[in-house]
Design a protein around this motif. Sequence first.
Motif, PDB file in Angstrom:
ATOM      1  N   ALA A  95       0.827  -1.203   0.000  1.00  0.00           N
ATOM      2  CA  ALA A  95       0.000   0.000   0.000  1.00  0.00           C
ATOM      3  C   ALA A  95       0.864   1.256   0.000  1.00  0.00           C
ATOM      4  O   ALA A  95       2.082   1.197   0.187  1.00  0.00           O
ATOM      5  N   HIS A  96       0.207   2.372  -0.167  1.00  0.00           N
ATOM      6  CA  HIS A  96       0.885   3.675  -0.190  1.00  0.00           C
ATOM      7  C   HIS A  96       1.740   3.866   1.061  1.00  0.00           C
ATOM      8  O   HIS A  96       2.902   4.290   0.987  1.00  0.00           O
ATOM      9  N   ARG A  97       1.179   3.548   2.225  1.00  0.00           N
ATOM     10  CA  ARG A  97       1.914   3.748   3.481  1.00  0.00           C
ATOM     11  C   ARG A  97       3.158   2.872   3.562  1.00  0.00           C
ATOM     12  O   ARG A  97       4.146   3.245   4.199  1.00  0.00           O
ATOM     13  N   LEU A 100       5.801   4.655   1.262  1.00  0.00           N
ATOM     14  CA  LEU A 100       6.246   5.911   1.870  1.00  0.00           C
ATOM     15  C   LEU A 100       7.058   5.650   3.129  1.00  0.00           C
ATOM     16  O   LEU A 100       8.113   6.271   3.347  1.00  0.00           O
ATOM     17  N   ASP A 115       4.112  13.926  -4.364  1.00  0.00           N
ATOM     18  CA  ASP A 115       2.994  13.014  -4.149  1.00  0.00           C
ATOM     19  C   ASP A 115       3.349  11.624  -4.679  1.00  0.00           C
ATOM     20  O   ASP A 115       3.628  11.460  -5.870  1.00  0.00           O
ATOM     21  N   LEU A 116       3.318  10.646  -3.810  1.00  0.00           N
ATOM     22  CA  LEU A 116       3.627   9.271  -4.188  1.00  0.00           C
ATOM     23  C   LEU A 116       2.405   8.639  -4.861  1.00  0.00           C
ATOM     24  O   LEU A 116       1.299   8.697  -4.331  1.00  0.00           O
ATOM     25  N   ILE A 117       2.617   8.075  -6.043  1.00  0.00           N
ATOM     26  CA  ILE A 117       1.530   7.428  -6.777  1.00  0.00           C
ATOM     27  C   ILE A 117       1.733   5.918  -6.739  1.00  0.00           C
ATOM     28  O   ILE A 117       2.812   5.421  -7.069  1.00  0.00           O
ATOM     29  N   VAL A 118       0.705   5.182  -6.310  1.00  0.00           N
ATOM     30  CA  VAL A 118       0.802   3.721  -6.208  1.00  0.00           C
ATOM     31  C   VAL A 118      -0.320   3.078  -7.015  1.00  0.00           C
ATOM     32  O   VAL A 118      -1.491   3.444  -6.891  1.00  0.00           O
ATOM     33  N   LYS A 119       0.062   2.117  -7.853  1.00  0.00           N
ATOM     34  CA  LYS A 119      -0.932   1.361  -8.611  1.00  0.00           C
ATOM     35  C   LYS A 119      -0.445  -0.076  -8.790  1.00  0.00           C
ATOM     36  O   LYS A 119       0.644  -0.310  -9.308  1.00  0.00           O
ATOM     37  N   ALA A 123       5.025   1.684  -7.340  1.00  0.00           N
ATOM     38  CA  ALA A 123       4.955   3.082  -6.918  1.00  0.00           C
ATOM     39  C   ALA A 123       5.814   3.950  -7.827  1.00  0.00           C
ATOM     40  O   ALA A 123       6.837   3.521  -8.365  1.00  0.00           O
TER      41      ALA A 123
END
Length: 249
Positions: A95-97, A100, A115-119, A123
């Motif tokens: 996940a994003h967390r 990061l 801004d961190l983009i995650v898909k 990331a």
Amino acid sequence: MADEEKLLKKRFTELAERSFSKNIYTFTEFLSPAEQNLLRFAVKGVPYHFEGGFENAEKAVAVFGSEELCGYEESAPIEFIKIEPCSMKFSGGLAHRDFLGSIMSLGIRRSTLGDLIVKENVAYAPCLENIADYICENLVEIKHTSVRCSKVESIPEDALPQPVESEFVVASERLDSVISSIYKLSRSESKGLCEHEKVLVGGIPVLNASYSPKEGDIVSVRGHGKFIYCGIKLETKKGRLRCTAKIYK
């Protein structure tokens, strides 16, 4: 004014004056929307703009200078890092967390990251160019998953968050009414968000809950999300307004 804000305003002024006096571009680190708003009040008479690495990014680098002032063009010193599991089969759910947290554990400042983009377990991290190599060399594991990092030219379009257009009905175009309808909040909750400076329109806090957003306004609501207001579509027979917005999920 808090000491931290005073120091930040002083830094903005110094960068602006240096750009103007030496006819060169100067840059901040990544600024939050609140810090961007502070800059707007601190700097007058010197051209600047914000770059976050992609359209509608919340965190952005302030670029002082212009082609007219400096005689040339220059972009913000932003690089993009792609972070992906070495083996998707054993990557689990990242996940994003997770991304990061692992980046921050390297000991870098949050202000050096955008801004961190995650898909789909991958990331993309906009960062200042002076830390890009350090991240690529030292970020090797996230949540017990081995990862590899590489520099890329930009964030792929299909990885960027895409807003979903939605319709909603309100009695008026008041900001608190619009926010209530979009996020399913009470009017008092929406009004409180405005009063506590948790609602930003175009990066500027709007404390007046009766403010009417304009078509194309980008509205950020802390703790809830972001949307682009698209205006009134029609008026119902009962005199209510059917509006549309593009909402970031």
